[in-house]
Design a protein around this motif. Sequence first.
Motif, PDB file in Angstrom:
ATOM      1  N   PHE A 174      -9.132  -5.861   8.380  1.00  0.00           N
ATOM      2  CA  PHE A 174     -10.069  -6.146   7.343  1.00  0.00           C
ATOM      3  C   PHE A 174     -10.675  -5.100   6.672  1.00  0.00           C
ATOM      4  N   LEU A 175     -10.830  -4.149   7.319  1.00  0.00           N
ATOM      5  CA  LEU A 175     -11.366  -2.848   6.691  1.00  0.00           C
ATOM      6  C   LEU A 175     -10.506  -2.457   5.627  1.00  0.00           C
ATOM      7  N   GLY A 176      -9.060  -2.595   6.187  1.00  0.00           N
ATOM      8  CA  GLY A 176      -8.057  -2.064   5.332  1.00  0.00           C
ATOM      9  C   GLY A 176      -7.979  -2.958   4.175  1.00  0.00           C
ATOM     10  N   LEU A 177      -8.015  -4.144   4.175  1.00  0.00           N
ATOM     11  CA  LEU A 177      -8.220  -4.921   2.929  1.00  0.00           C
ATOM     12  C   LEU A 177      -9.173  -4.636   2.058  1.00  0.00           C
ATOM     13  N   ILE A 178     -10.177  -4.447   2.749  1.00  0.00           N
ATOM     14  CA  ILE A 178     -11.537  -4.080   1.503  1.00  0.00           C
ATOM     15  C   ILE A 178     -10.972  -2.632   1.052  1.00  0.00           C
ATOM     16  N   LEU A 179     -10.529  -1.774   1.715  1.00  0.00           N
ATOM     17  CA  LEU A 179     -10.365  -0.521   1.048  1.00  0.00           C
ATOM     18  C   LEU A 179      -8.952  -0.664   0.066  1.00  0.00           C
ATOM     19  N   LEU A 180      -8.188  -1.605   0.240  1.00  0.00           N
ATOM     20  CA  LEU A 180      -7.171  -2.023  -0.508  1.00  0.00           C
ATOM     21  C   LEU A 180      -7.785  -2.645  -1.835  1.00  0.00           C
ATOM     22  N   ALA A 204      -7.124   6.296   2.546  1.00  0.00           N
ATOM     23  CA  ALA A 204      -7.854   5.677   3.658  1.00  0.00           C
ATOM     24  C   ALA A 204      -7.446   4.033   3.832  1.00  0.00           C
ATOM     25  N   THR A 205      -6.694   3.544   2.897  1.00  0.00           N
ATOM     26  CA  THR A 205      -6.381   2.105   3.052  1.00  0.00           C
ATOM     27  C   THR A 205      -5.061   2.273   3.980  1.00  0.00           C
ATOM     28  N   ASP A 259     -11.593  14.334 -17.900  1.00  0.00           N
ATOM     29  CA  ASP A 259     -12.494  14.526 -16.541  1.00  0.00           C
ATOM     30  C   ASP A 259     -12.746  13.157 -15.949  1.00  0.00           C
ATOM     31  N   THR A 260     -12.927  12.100 -16.651  1.00  0.00           N
ATOM     32  CA  THR A 260     -13.529  10.954 -15.864  1.00  0.00           C
ATOM     33  C   THR A 260     -11.866  10.395 -15.288  1.00  0.00           C
ATOM     34  N   ASP A 261     -10.974  10.386 -16.197  1.00  0.00           N
ATOM     35  CA  ASP A 261      -9.643   9.783 -15.764  1.00  0.00           C
ATOM     36  C   ASP A 261      -9.128  10.526 -14.315  1.00  0.00           C
ATOM     37  N   ARG A 262      -9.294  11.894 -14.403  1.00  0.00           N
ATOM     38  CA  ARG A 262      -9.004  12.739 -13.320  1.00  0.00           C
ATOM     39  C   ARG A 262     -10.031  12.196 -11.904  1.00  0.00           C
ATOM     40  N   THR A 263     -11.034  12.208 -12.337  1.00  0.00           N
ATOM     41  CA  THR A 263     -12.026  11.654 -11.040  1.00  0.00           C
ATOM     42  C   THR A 263     -11.598  10.263 -10.588  1.00  0.00           C
ATOM     43  N   ILE A 264     -11.345   9.480 -11.485  1.00  0.00           N
ATOM     44  CA  ILE A 264     -10.757   8.034 -11.024  1.00  0.00           C
ATOM     45  C   ILE A 264      -9.533   8.022 -10.294  1.00  0.00           C
ATOM     46  N   TYR A 265      -8.588   9.093 -10.780  1.00  0.00           N
ATOM     47  CA  TYR A 265      -7.281   9.070 -10.087  1.00  0.00           C
ATOM     48  C   TYR A 265      -7.806   9.944  -8.623  1.00  0.00           C
ATOM     49  N   ILE A 266      -8.413  10.833  -8.656  1.00  0.00           N
ATOM     50  CA  ILE A 266      -8.968  11.500  -7.435  1.00  0.00           C
ATOM     51  C   ILE A 266      -9.457  10.411  -6.251  1.00  0.00           C
ATOM     52  N   VAL A 267     -10.274   9.690  -6.694  1.00  0.00           N
ATOM     53  CA  VAL A 267     -10.857   8.532  -6.009  1.00  0.00           C
ATOM     54  C   VAL A 267      -9.988   7.375  -5.583  1.00  0.00           C
ATOM     55  N   THR A 268      -9.087   7.337  -6.612  1.00  0.00           N
ATOM     56  CA  THR A 268      -7.830   6.116  -6.444  1.00  0.00           C
ATOM     57  C   THR A 268      -7.133   6.753  -5.012  1.00  0.00           C
ATOM     58  N   VAL A 269      -6.540   8.089  -5.214  1.00  0.00           N
ATOM     59  CA  VAL A 269      -5.756   8.505  -4.086  1.00  0.00           C
ATOM     60  C   VAL A 269      -6.561   8.785  -2.819  1.00  0.00           C
ATOM     61  N   ILE A 270      -7.761   9.105  -2.827  1.00  0.00           N
ATOM     62  CA  ILE A 270      -8.492   9.177  -1.709  1.00  0.00           C
ATOM     63  C   ILE A 270      -8.658   7.813  -0.973  1.00  0.00           C
ATOM     64  N   LEU A 271      -8.904   6.528  -1.892  1.00  0.00           N
ATOM     65  CA  LEU A 271      -8.852   5.294  -1.344  1.00  0.00           C
ATOM     66  C   LEU A 271      -7.628   4.945  -0.804  1.00  0.00           C
ATOM     67  N   GLY A 272      -6.538   5.163  -1.605  1.00  0.00           N
ATOM     68  CA  GLY A 272      -5.172   4.957  -0.847  1.00  0.00           C
ATOM     69  C   GLY A 272      -4.779   5.289   0.219  1.00  0.00           C
ATOM     70  N   VAL A 287       0.876  -1.178   0.085  1.00  0.00           N
ATOM     71  CA  VAL A 287      -0.002   0.036  -0.146  1.00  0.00           C
ATOM     72  C   VAL A 287       0.766   1.169   0.178  1.00  0.00           C
ATOM     73  N   GLN A 288       1.881   1.258   0.875  1.00  0.00           N
ATOM     74  CA  GLN A 288       2.753   2.429   0.806  1.00  0.00           C
ATOM     75  C   GLN A 288       3.653   2.630  -0.221  1.00  0.00           C
ATOM     76  N   ILE A 289       3.961   1.729  -1.225  1.00  0.00           N
ATOM     77  CA  ILE A 289       4.543   1.923  -2.449  1.00  0.00           C
ATOM     78  C   ILE A 289       3.545   2.298  -3.274  1.00  0.00           C
ATOM     79  N   LEU A 290       2.336   1.824  -3.534  1.00  0.00           N
ATOM     80  CA  LEU A 290       1.103   2.310  -4.470  1.00  0.00           C
ATOM     81  C   LEU A 290       0.942   3.733  -4.207  1.00  0.00           C
ATOM     82  N   PHE A 291       0.744   3.902  -2.952  1.00  0.00           N
ATOM     83  CA  PHE A 291       0.075   5.183  -2.348  1.00  0.00           C
ATOM     84  C   PHE A 291       1.222   6.423  -2.970  1.00  0.00           C
TER      85      PHE A 291
END
Length: 172
Positions: free
Chosen positions: A115-121, A82-83, A67-80, A46-50
């Motif tokens: 377990f929550l971390g695995l779901i977020l991952l 949170a993970t 715009d769609t890819d930027r939104t996916i990127y933002i969601v990915t960073v937020i999920l990363g 997770v730390q390497i990916l983030f």
Amino acid sequence: MNASKNKCDDQPTEHGDDGRRETATERADRRWTELIQEVRVAQTGVQILFGFLLTVVFTPHFQELGDTDRTIYIVTVILGSATTGALIGPVSFHRIVAGRRIKPQAVAWASRLTFLGLILLLGTLTSALLLVLRVATDDDLVPWLVAGVVSWYVLFWFALPFWARYRHTSAE
């Protein structure tokens, strides 16, 4: 806790079918050690990916994203993020409650955070894979590829362990 409760907890007892004779304290210590080993594996990835995700925004190619890819990127960073928080949470939890004689409860909470971390991952990897494949190709196959990989993760991270847990505990 009262003294009689502590005495009972410190008496060796049979624990499951593995034949272990350990006190509640020994069991909590063993479970904590096992949990931290598991968290170390997940945290490293997770730390390497983030870290990589945080650098993407500073590349010249980022400015070309739609715009769609930027939104996916933002969601990915937020999920990363949170993970990372969920998987580092057990360490913080343990440090704050250390010495308070609540290790069994701390292990239970740390296990939930893991377990929550695995779901977020799973969510982080899904969105990162979606973003990379969308940028790498305009193929209509991308959602199917992502679904296949996510199914693979779900099978081995969740379905197989839950199946084994059910199979081996329902026979008792």
